[in-house]
Design a protein around this motif. Structure first.
Motif, mmCIF file in Angstrom:
data_model
loop_
_atom_site.group_PDB
_atom_site.id
_atom_site.type_symbol
_atom_site.label_atom_id
_atom_site.label_comp_id
_atom_site.label_asym_id
_atom_site.label_seq_id
_atom_site.Cartn_x
_atom_site.Cartn_y
_atom_site.Cartn_z
ATOM 1 N N VAL A 225 1.487 1.552 -5.913
ATOM 2 C CA VAL A 225 1.058 1.094 -7.232
ATOM 3 C C VAL A 225 2.085 0.093 -7.749
ATOM 4 C CG1 VAL A 225 0.368 1.733 -9.554
ATOM 5 C CG2 VAL A 225 0.002 3.335 -7.668
ATOM 6 N N ALA A 226 1.706 -1.185 -7.754
ATOM 7 C CA ALA A 226 2.558 -2.218 -8.352
ATOM 8 C C ALA A 226 2.409 -2.098 -9.861
ATOM 9 C CB ALA A 226 2.140 -3.600 -7.864
ATOM 10 N N ASN A 227 3.504 -1.759 -10.534
ATOM 11 C CA ASN A 227 3.434 -1.402 -11.946
ATOM 12 C C ASN A 227 4.042 -2.488 -12.838
ATOM 13 O OD1 ASN A 227 2.820 0.286 -14.108
ATOM 14 N ND2 ASN A 227 4.795 1.322 -14.036
ATOM 15 N N ARG A 228 3.492 -2.585 -14.049
ATOM 16 C CA ARG A 228 3.962 -3.543 -15.065
ATOM 17 C C ARG A 228 3.907 -4.980 -14.541
ATOM 18 N NH1 ARG A 228 9.288 0.008 -16.446
ATOM 19 N NH2 ARG A 228 8.222 1.818 -17.331
ATOM 20 N N VAL A 229 2.831 -5.291 -13.881
ATOM 21 C CA VAL A 229 2.675 -6.608 -13.281
ATOM 22 C C VAL A 229 2.438 -7.656 -14.371
ATOM 23 C CG1 VAL A 229 1.287 -8.009 -11.716
ATOM 24 C CG2 VAL A 229 1.744 -5.604 -11.176
ATOM 25 N N MET A 238 6.434 -10.696 -5.096
ATOM 26 C CA MET A 238 6.587 -9.280 -4.779
ATOM 27 C C MET A 238 5.262 -8.642 -4.369
ATOM 28 S SD MET A 238 9.477 -7.917 -4.506
ATOM 29 C CE MET A 238 8.854 -6.224 -4.514
ATOM 30 N N LEU A 239 4.180 -9.066 -4.998
ATOM 31 C CA LEU A 239 2.870 -8.548 -4.602
ATOM 32 C C LEU A 239 2.555 -8.933 -3.162
ATOM 33 C CD1 LEU A 239 0.797 -9.198 -7.858
ATOM 34 C CD2 LEU A 239 1.322 -6.956 -6.854
ATOM 35 N N GLU A 240 2.932 -10.144 -2.805
ATOM 36 C CA GLU A 240 2.724 -10.584 -1.420
ATOM 37 C C GLU A 240 3.587 -9.769 -0.465
ATOM 38 O OE1 GLU A 240 3.015 -14.670 1.316
ATOM 39 O OE2 GLU A 240 3.384 -14.758 -0.848
#
Length: 303
Positions: A225-229, A238-240
């Motif tokens: 879970v990528a949080n506070r995007v 960072m998502l990549e």
């Protein structure tokens, strides 16, 4: 995997040793989403700081007299007391954290030493002699060559019927975190989309690999879970990176929303908040993936 573990509900540990990732907020809202989809959820707060216990409005339980979760973990005679610790909440049942858990790292280390002394003939230490260093633990507390299974054994004592157990781990590496991961055998990893998260993720992967090797288990990853995007170049990079590192797993994006903190302050998930939040759909997707991976039947909830 023990037969007790196999017979128990779907169990998931939300973990990342890097502080400030919003781990507890993610855990509470995943539990809320599962409840929204009709699942009976038990939430176990293994963090000695009790952030989830506070975030679910149970500060009084954090300061409760023994027996507490600490005793359930470290005193063989108190394992069955886990049912007495459970507190009802509008969205889930909760095993609250306790200030006593601040002593758990030391206690679990002694338990592990006792297990080592009992099972390794080359170790010239009387396990009973280690009891003087402990609060609750005795050689009878541990039955194998390690003590990582103490939460696992406590959860096996549950009398209630739950579809999913969510364990919120401490925000640090140690015996408590290992014990939580051992009991769950599955992890959901929250991460901030900032460069400092790379090292934390790498350490977590190494930690899980070391635990798997030490106690001969397999730990599954449900997703990240990528949080506070936010919409910055660093977030995009960072998502990549997360998508590359966890290319076999789902990566969900939770956008930065004040409503998440408001719900936490109100002692609920966003699903019990007065105003709808656009991130609800993300958490519902996570809940659906958990159901799919664990084979939990989805139950429609009628208003």
């Amino acid at each position: 995997m023990s037969s007790d573990t196999a017979a128990r509900p779907a169990t998931l540990c939300v973990t990342n040793a890097k502080g400030g990732t919003g781990k507890t907020t993610i855990a509470i809202n995943v539990a809320g989403a599962l409840n929204e989809r009709g699942q009976d959820v038990l939430f176990v707060d293994m963090d000695p700081q009790g952030n989830a216990t506070e975030g679910l409005g149970l500060l009084d339980a954090y300061d409760a007299e023994p027996p507490t979760l600490f005793d359930v973990l470290t005193d063989r005679d108190q394992r069955g007391a886990i049912d007495d610790l459970i507190v009802s909440h509008e969205e889930m049942d909760i095993v609250p954290s306790s200030v006593d858990l601040l002593q758990a790292e030391h206690e679990l280390t002694i338990a592990d030493l006792m297990a080592w002394a009992k099972t390794d003939p080359s170790v010239d230490i009387d396990p009973a002699a280690l009891s003087s260093l402990a609060i609750n633990v005795t050689p009878e507390t541990v039955t194998g060559d390690h003590a990582m299974d103490l939460l696992d054994r406590a959860l096996a004592e549950l009398e209630g019927e739950y579809d999913v157990v969510i364990i919120d781990s401490p925000p640090f590496y140690g015996k408590l975190t290992d014990t939580a991961i051992y009991a769950a055998r599955s992890v959901l990893v929250p991460a901030l989309t900032e460069a400092s998260s790379e090292r934390a993720i790498e350490l977590l992967v190494d930690q899980i690999a070391a635990l798997e090797s030490q106690v001969d288990i397999e730990v599954d990853t449900v997703g990240v879970v990528a949080n506070r995007v936010e919409q910055t170049n660093e977030d995009a990079a960072m998502l990549e990176w997360l998508g590359t590192v966890f290319d076999e797993y789902p990566v969900w994006e939770v956008r930065k929303r004040v409503a998440l903190q408001r719900a936490f302050s109100a002692g609920t998930s966003i699903f019990a908040a007065e105003q709808p939040v656009d991130m609800e759909s993300v958490f519902l997707d996570i809940a659906e993936e958990i159901e799919t991976q664990f084979g939990v039947q989805h139950t429609e909830v009628t208003a």
